[in-house]
Design an enzyme around this catalytic site. Structure first.
Site, short mmCIF file in Angstrom:
data_model
loop_
_atom_site.label_atom_id
_atom_site.label_comp_id
_atom_site.label_asym_id
_atom_site.label_seq_id
_atom_site.Cartn_x
_atom_site.Cartn_y
_atom_site.Cartn_z
CG LEU A 39 -25.49 11.63 -63.81
CD1 LEU A 39 -25.36 12.59 -65.00
CD2 LEU A 39 -26.41 10.46 -64.19
CB THR A 42 -20.32 2.41 -56.57
OG1 THR A 42 -21.60 2.21 -55.99
CG2 THR A 42 -19.24 1.99 -55.59
CB ALA A 118 -36.52 5.45 -59.53
N GLY A 184 -9.78 -8.39 -48.93
CA GLY A 184 -10.21 -8.58 -50.31
C GLY A 184 -9.70 -7.41 -51.13
CB ALA A 267 -12.92 -3.51 -46.88
CB VAL A 268 -16.44 -7.77 -44.53
CG1 VAL A 268 -15.35 -7.62 -43.48
CG2 VAL A 268 -17.69 -7.00 -44.12
CG ASP A 309 -21.72 -3.91 -58.22
OD1 ASP A 309 -21.13 -4.39 -59.20
OD2 ASP A 309 -21.15 -3.17 -57.38
CB ALA A 317 -16.67 -0.62 -63.17
CG HIS A 441 13.34 -4.74 -76.63
ND1 HIS A 441 13.43 -5.50 -75.47
CD2 HIS A 441 14.48 -4.01 -76.71
CE1 HIS A 441 14.59 -5.24 -74.88
NE2 HIS A 441 15.24 -4.35 -75.61
P1 FAD Z 1 -23.31 1.42 -58.97
O1 FAD Z 1 -22.05 1.97 -59.49
O2 FAD Z 1 -23.37 1.08 -57.51
O3 FAD Z 1 -24.44 2.46 -59.35
C1 FAD Z 1 -25.75 2.29 -58.94
C2 FAD Z 1 -26.41 3.64 -58.93
O4 FAD Z 1 -27.81 3.47 -58.75
C3 FAD Z 1 -25.94 4.54 -57.79
O5 FAD Z 1 -25.46 5.75 -58.31
C4 FAD Z 1 -27.20 4.77 -56.95
O6 FAD Z 1 -27.27 6.08 -56.40
C5 FAD Z 1 -28.29 4.54 -57.97
N1 FAD Z 1 -29.58 4.11 -57.38
C6 FAD Z 1 -29.79 3.07 -56.54
N2 FAD Z 1 -31.10 2.98 -56.25
C7 FAD Z 1 -31.71 3.98 -56.93
C8 FAD Z 1 -33.06 4.41 -57.04
N3 FAD Z 1 -34.05 3.79 -56.39
N4 FAD Z 1 -33.33 5.49 -57.81
C9 FAD Z 1 -32.35 6.12 -58.49
N5 FAD Z 1 -31.05 5.74 -58.42
C10 FAD Z 1 -30.74 4.70 -57.65
N6 FAD Z 1 -14.68 -2.21 -60.03
C11 FAD Z 1 -13.78 -2.36 -61.02
O7 FAD Z 1 -14.10 -2.94 -62.06
N7 FAD Z 1 -12.50 -1.87 -60.90
C12 FAD Z 1 -12.09 -1.22 -59.78
O8 FAD Z 1 -10.94 -0.80 -59.70
C13 FAD Z 1 -13.02 -1.06 -58.73
N8 FAD Z 1 -12.66 -0.41 -57.60
C14 FAD Z 1 -13.59 -0.22 -56.62
C15 FAD Z 1 -13.19 0.43 -55.46
C16 FAD Z 1 -14.09 0.63 -54.42
C17 FAD Z 1 -13.65 1.36 -53.18
C18 FAD Z 1 -15.43 0.17 -54.57
C19 FAD Z 1 -16.43 0.39 -53.48
C20 FAD Z 1 -15.84 -0.51 -55.71
C21 FAD Z 1 -14.91 -0.71 -56.74
N9 FAD Z 1 -15.26 -1.39 -57.91
C22 FAD Z 1 -14.33 -1.57 -58.89
C23 FAD Z 1 -16.61 -1.94 -58.10
C24 FAD Z 1 -17.45 -1.00 -59.00
O9 FAD Z 1 -17.51 0.27 -58.41
C25 FAD Z 1 -18.84 -1.58 -59.16
O10 FAD Z 1 -18.76 -2.89 -59.65
C26 FAD Z 1 -19.65 -0.74 -60.14
O11 FAD Z 1 -19.77 0.60 -59.71
C27 FAD Z 1 -21.05 -1.34 -60.31
O12 FAD Z 1 -21.78 -0.56 -61.19
P2 FAD Z 1 -23.39 -0.54 -61.13
O13 FAD Z 1 -23.80 0.37 -62.25
O14 FAD Z 1 -23.90 -1.91 -61.09
O15 FAD Z 1 -23.75 0.09 -59.73
P1 NAD Z 2 -14.20 -8.76 -51.16
O1 NAD Z 2 -15.24 -9.79 -51.30
O2 NAD Z 2 -13.22 -8.54 -52.24
O3 NAD Z 2 -13.35 -9.05 -49.85
C1 NAD Z 2 -13.91 -9.18 -48.58
C2 NAD Z 2 -12.91 -9.89 -47.69
O4 NAD Z 2 -13.37 -9.79 -46.36
C3 NAD Z 2 -12.77 -11.37 -48.01
O5 NAD Z 2 -11.40 -11.72 -48.10
C4 NAD Z 2 -13.46 -12.05 -46.82
O6 NAD Z 2 -12.91 -13.31 -46.53
C5 NAD Z 2 -13.20 -11.05 -45.72
N1 NAD Z 2 -14.15 -11.08 -44.61
C6 NAD Z 2 -15.49 -11.27 -44.67
N2 NAD Z 2 -16.02 -11.17 -43.41
C7 NAD Z 2 -14.99 -10.91 -42.58
C8 NAD Z 2 -14.89 -10.68 -41.17
N3 NAD Z 2 -15.97 -10.69 -40.39
N4 NAD Z 2 -13.67 -10.44 -40.64
C9 NAD Z 2 -12.56 -10.42 -41.45
N5 NAD Z 2 -12.60 -10.63 -42.77
C10 NAD Z 2 -13.79 -10.85 -43.33
O7 NAD Z 2 -14.99 -7.41 -50.80
P2 NAD Z 2 -14.54 -5.89 -50.76
O8 NAD Z 2 -13.06 -5.78 -50.65
O9 NAD Z 2 -15.39 -5.25 -49.73
O10 NAD Z 2 -14.97 -5.38 -52.19
C11 NAD Z 2 -16.35 -5.41 -52.59
C12 NAD Z 2 -16.49 -5.62 -54.07
O11 NAD Z 2 -16.04 -4.45 -54.75
C13 NAD Z 2 -15.64 -6.77 -54.57
O12 NAD Z 2 -16.42 -7.92 -54.71
C14 NAD Z 2 -15.12 -6.31 -55.90
O13 NAD Z 2 -15.86 -6.93 -56.91
C15 NAD Z 2 -15.36 -4.80 -55.93
N6 NAD Z 2 -14.06 -4.12 -56.01
C16 NAD Z 2 -13.27 -4.35 -57.09
C17 NAD Z 2 -12.03 -3.74 -57.19
C18 NAD Z 2 -11.19 -4.00 -58.39
O14 NAD Z 2 -11.70 -4.50 -59.38
N7 NAD Z 2 -9.90 -3.66 -58.36
C19 NAD Z 2 -11.59 -2.91 -56.17
C20 NAD Z 2 -12.40 -2.71 -55.07
C21 NAD Z 2 -13.65 -3.31 -55.01
#
Ligand code: FAD
Ligand code: NAD
Length: 462
Positions: A39, A42, A118, A184, A267-268, A309, A317, A441
């Site tokens: 639960l 991501t 599921a 990114g 992280a692309v 997502d 999130a 302030h």
């Molecule tokens: P998810 O959180 O991906 O959840 C989907 C869930 O569905 C998963 O638990 C998966 O196991 C489940 N699932 C998938 N298929 C099935 C199935 N068939 N049956 C049952 N369960 C299934 N966003 C921010 O806003 N702020 C941040 O600071 C931020 N930092 C991040 C840092 C990192 C390293 C990463 C990777 C992401 C970050 N994000 C951040 C992005 C954020 O995590 C996602 O946008 C968010 O989790 C999306 O929520 P979601 O519910 O769409 O999907």
């Molecule tokens: P991102 O889209 O933020 O960045 C990916 C970067 O990789 C871009 O700058 C792109 O130009 C570069 N890139 C793509 N292909 C490449 C290559 N072959 N070689 C070098 N550079 C390349 O993606 P992310 O950092 O993987 O994050 C994924 C998603 O997770 C984001 O879209 C974001 O929405 C979410 N996220 C959000 C937060 C936050 O809100 N603080 C933090 C982490 C992740």
């Protein structure tokens, strides 16, 4: 096979899915949530929360190693020692607290939770395989909240030394050298954290600038901090392969060079999770690789909804949660649409970046003449007392009626200003509304007040 019936079936227990399920439960809808992993999805397990925990720990460790800042406040201590295994255990304890909390909230809302994968049979039916056996669930409404997963590169497949963000957050020791491919959100947030933890970090970005999502004025203080942290950056560069502790990179000048890297964080970007669980059996219209939705998160199939997502950018999130809450209310008969003025974006780099609404260029393109007001943190008392005064707040408004179109900031701790920025935009604030609001302030938020005054032509403290 067991059979369960319900009004709402939510597939995926991330921030989109669990919020949809909680709200549906609160509204009295008979709801089942199915989650394949843990639960919280991501966000709570391998995303937002663990990354911010690591960023905090890295900041604390680095702060203790910043002799000039410590000396300035008359503090001297012995050399700090980091037990990284304990750092990771602490991070994991926060994740566990939060994910357990989600389970409690679901129970409180009377949502039935099934842990298992599921598989979609049709728009009203899914089967779930769990340790306890197979269950067939028939629902009136299906909410797809299956999220996203990291993208790998063909020549850099995830493995022992090539890490996804999930792997990087689970490392049990800090690598000596780390190459980060992609500047990114993830690459920059985690790249800076690992540099502060002591790794020699090199960032490789394909586009000509770091954090291409944000305008250069906003990213400048971050670029300066990277230099302070001795992080090397290669922009307009392409990572080729990793071999023998070195990452070969085709640099902007097309010359190939090798970067010392024990580990490589790729992280692309992330891709929607749309395959492997029967989604393709539904007749859904897609938008590229994402599930297409309208302003109510309805898909092309009646009573099939998609949130978070799996529906595409921005993958945040708070967007997923807002969509989840809205869909539950619509299913319960409410009239709602996702028509927010802005979705705040925050990059938790050092310093942090916040962007809400339109940038100066975006605003000009959409509305013609604009007013832009800046206020630097070097003129803000609170920033000085926090020993971190790089950055500024910037407000963008229409020139004719002063309606605010965008607010951005870069600086230490500015993530906490994002709520005020979003509220101003959602309430349709004019520059005068911000200027006539008393801001306490000494706070960083005074820079927001002053940026509005600056846009009106009469800042007080600069
Ligand atoms: P998810 O959180 O991906 O959840 C989907 C869930 O569905 C998963 O638990 C998966 O196991 C489940 N699932 C998938 N298929 C099935 C199935 N068939 N049956 C049952 N369960 C299934 N966003 C921010 O806003 N702020 C941040 O600071 C931020 N930092 C991040 C840092 C990192 C390293 C990463 C990777 C992401 C970050 N994000 C951040 C992005 C954020 O995590 C996602 O946008 C968010 O989790 C999306 O929520 P979601 O519910 O769409 O999907
Ligand atoms: P991102 O889209 O933020 O960045 C990916 C970067 O990789 C871009 O700058 C792109 O130009 C570069 N890139 C793509 N292909 C490449 C290559 N072959 N070689 C070098 N550079 C390349 O993606 P992310 O950092 O993987 O994050 C994924 C998603 O997770 C984001 O879209 C974001 O929405 C979410 N996220 C959000 C937060 C936050 O809100 N603080 C933090 C982490 C992740």
């Amino acid at each position: 096979m067991n059979e369960l019936r319900c009004k709402v079936l939510v597939i995926g227990g991330g921030p989109g899915g669990y919020v949809a399920a909680i709200r549906a439960g609160q509204l009295g809808l008979d709801t089942i949530l199915v989650e394949a992993g843990r639960l919280g999805g991501t966000c709570l397990n391998v995303g937002c929360i663990p990354s911010k925990a690591l960023i905090h720990a890295a900041g604390a460790a680095h702060g203790l190693r910043a002799p000039r800042a410590l000396d300035a406040i008359g503090l001297s201590i012995g050399p700090p020692k980091l037990d990284y295994a304990r750092t990771i255990a602490w991070k994991d304890s926060i994740v566990t607290r939060l994910t357990n909390g989600v389970g409690v909230l679901l129970k409180k809302a009377k949502v039935r939770t099934l842990l298992g994968t599921a598989t979609i049979v049709d728009g009203k039916t899914a089967t779930v395989s769990a340790d306890t056996g197979e269950t067939r669930i028939v629902a009136e409404h299906l909410v797809l909240a299956t999220g996203s997963e990291p993208v790998e590169l063909p020549t850099l497949k995830f493995g022992v030394d090539i890490l996804s963000s999930t792997d990087a957050l689970a490392l049990t020791e800090v690598p000596q050298s780390l190459a980060v491919v992609g500047a990114g959100y993830i690459g920059m947030e985690l790249g800076i954290a690992f540099a502060k933890l002591g790794a020699k970090v090199t960032i490789v970005e394909a586009l000509p600038k770091l954090l291409p999502l944000y305008d250069p004025e906003l990213t400048q203080p971050v670029v300066r901090r990277l230099a302070d942290l001795s992080v090397e950056t290669l922009v307009g560069a392409r990572a080729i392969a990793h071999d023998n502790g070195a990452l070969s990179v085709a640099a902007a000048d097309r010359k190939e060079r090798a970067i010392g890297a024990d580990k490589v964080l790729v992280a692309v970007g992330r891709r929607a999770r749309t395959s492997g669980f029967g989604l393709e059996t539904l007749d859904l219209t897609m938008s590229g690789a994402f599930v297409r939705i309208d302003a109510t998160c309805a898909t092309s199939m009646r009573n099939v909804w998609a949130i978070g997502d799996v529906t595409g950018e921005p993958m945040l999130a708070h967007r997923a949660m807002a969509q989840g809450e809205m869909v539950a209310e619509i299913i319960a008969g409410g009239k709602r649409a996702f028509d927010h003025v802005a979705i705040p974006a925050i990059c938790f780099t050092d310093p942090e970046i916040v962007a809400v609404g339109l940038s100066p260029n975006g605003a000009k393109a959409a509305h013609g003449e604009v007013r832009v007001g800046h206020f630097p943190f070097r003129a803000n008392g609170r920033a000085m007392t926090l020993q971190d005064d790089d950055g500024f707040v910037r407000v963008v408004a229409r020139a004719d009626n002063h309606v605010v179109l965008g607010i951005q900031a870069v600086g230490a701790g500015v993530s906490e200003l994002s709520a005020a920025f979003s509220l101003a935009l959602e309430m349709g604030a004019r520059l005068e509304d911000i200027a006539l609001t008393i801001h306490a302030h000494p706070t960083l938020s005074e820079a927001f007040h002053e940026s509005a005054l600056a846009a009106l032509g009469h800042p007080l403290h600069i």
